[in-house]
Motif scaffolding. Structure first.
Motif, mmCIF file in Angstrom:
data_model
loop_
_atom_site.group_PDB
_atom_site.id
_atom_site.type_symbol
_atom_site.label_atom_id
_atom_site.label_comp_id
_atom_site.label_asym_id
_atom_site.label_seq_id
_atom_site.Cartn_x
_atom_site.Cartn_y
_atom_site.Cartn_z
ATOM 1 N N ARG A 22 7.809 12.550 -5.734
ATOM 2 C CA ARG A 22 6.503 12.738 -5.117
ATOM 3 C C ARG A 22 5.361 12.611 -6.143
ATOM 4 O O ARG A 22 4.363 13.322 -6.080
ATOM 5 N N VAL A 23 5.565 11.704 -7.086
ATOM 6 C CA VAL A 23 4.570 11.489 -8.125
ATOM 7 C C VAL A 23 3.460 10.549 -7.648
ATOM 8 O O VAL A 23 2.310 10.744 -7.956
ATOM 9 N N HIS A 24 3.820 9.534 -6.884
ATOM 10 C CA HIS A 24 2.778 8.633 -6.428
ATOM 11 C C HIS A 24 3.103 8.098 -5.034
ATOM 12 O O HIS A 24 4.227 8.124 -4.579
ATOM 13 N N GLN A 25 2.071 7.586 -4.399
ATOM 14 C CA GLN A 25 2.237 6.970 -3.095
ATOM 15 C C GLN A 25 2.377 5.466 -3.299
ATOM 16 O O GLN A 25 2.058 4.945 -4.369
ATOM 17 N N ARG A 26 2.795 4.780 -2.256
ATOM 18 C CA ARG A 26 2.908 3.324 -2.345
ATOM 19 C C ARG A 26 1.534 2.714 -2.641
ATOM 20 O O ARG A 26 0.538 3.113 -2.071
ATOM 21 N N LEU A 27 1.536 1.727 -3.520
ATOM 22 C CA LEU A 27 0.302 1.028 -3.854
ATOM 23 C C LEU A 27 0.051 -0.134 -2.894
ATOM 24 O O LEU A 27 -1.088 -0.511 -2.665
ATOM 25 N N ILE A 28 1.136 -0.710 -2.379
ATOM 26 C CA ILE A 28 1.018 -1.801 -1.414
ATOM 27 C C ILE A 28 1.936 -1.513 -0.235
ATOM 28 O O ILE A 28 2.919 -0.780 -0.365
ATOM 29 N N ASP A 29 1.630 -2.114 0.904
ATOM 30 C CA ASP A 29 2.471 -1.895 2.078
ATOM 31 C C ASP A 29 3.760 -2.723 1.971
ATOM 32 O O ASP A 29 3.852 -3.659 1.173
ATOM 33 N N GLN A 30 4.744 -2.392 2.780
ATOM 34 C CA GLN A 30 6.052 -3.037 2.728
ATOM 35 C C GLN A 30 5.969 -4.539 3.010
ATOM 36 O O GLN A 30 6.648 -5.333 2.372
ATOM 37 N N ARG A 31 5.126 -4.938 3.945
ATOM 38 C CA ARG A 31 4.994 -6.357 4.301
ATOM 39 C C ARG A 31 4.517 -7.176 3.100
ATOM 40 O O ARG A 31 5.055 -8.241 2.799
ATOM 41 N N THR A 32 3.495 -6.666 2.400
ATOM 42 C CA THR A 32 2.985 -7.359 1.218
ATOM 43 C C THR A 32 4.058 -7.444 0.145
ATOM 44 O O THR A 32 4.246 -8.477 -0.495
ATOM 45 N N TRP A 33 4.791 -6.345 -0.054
ATOM 46 C CA TRP A 33 5.881 -6.305 -1.035
ATOM 47 C C TRP A 33 6.892 -7.405 -0.733
ATOM 48 O O TRP A 33 7.302 -8.149 -1.624
ATOM 49 N N GLU A 34 7.289 -7.524 0.519
ATOM 50 C CA GLU A 34 8.289 -8.517 0.901
ATOM 51 C C GLU A 34 7.767 -9.943 0.737
ATOM 52 O O GLU A 34 8.511 -10.833 0.323
ATOM 53 N N GLN A 35 6.479 -10.164 1.021
ATOM 54 C CA GLN A 35 5.899 -11.497 0.830
ATOM 55 C C GLN A 35 5.919 -11.885 -0.648
ATOM 56 O O GLN A 35 6.279 -13.012 -1.000
#
Length: 97
Positions: A22-35
């Motif tokens: 629980r140190v950080h939240q996602r910086l990018i969404d999953q869709r962007t990550w997969e692209q």
């Protein structure tokens, strides 16, 4: 496993560890990550060659002089032939002397 695949694996592992902590939240969404990952799956030379294929200057963006200036593609005609070569931007702007 290619270097890009290895980096992706390290990134996923690190992300999973940080989320569990629980140190950080996602910086990018999953869709962007997969692209991005799908783009990185292509071999780097193929990705670059697709861009260079649109110009007859195959080395454009790959050559730089010792002072860091880019080389520019140019050409000359001699007889029926066309001779392509690259010249430093420094030489073009300031001459050789």
């Amino acid at each position: 496993m290619s270097p890009a695949e290895r980096l992706a694996e390290i990134g996923r592992t690190l992300t999973a560890c940080l989320i569990r902590m629980r140190v950080h939240q996602r910086l990018i969404d999953q869709r962007t990550w997969e692209q991005v990952q799908s783009i990185l799956q292509k071999k780097p030379r193929l990705r670059a060659s697709n861009k260079r294929a649109k110009t007859p200057a195959q080395l454009k963006g790959l050559l730089f002089g010792p002072e860091g200036a880019a080389f520019s593609p140019t050409h000359r005609r001699k007889g029926d032939g066309l001779h392509r070569y690259d010249v430093s931007q420094t030489v073009l702007k300031h001459g050789t002397g």
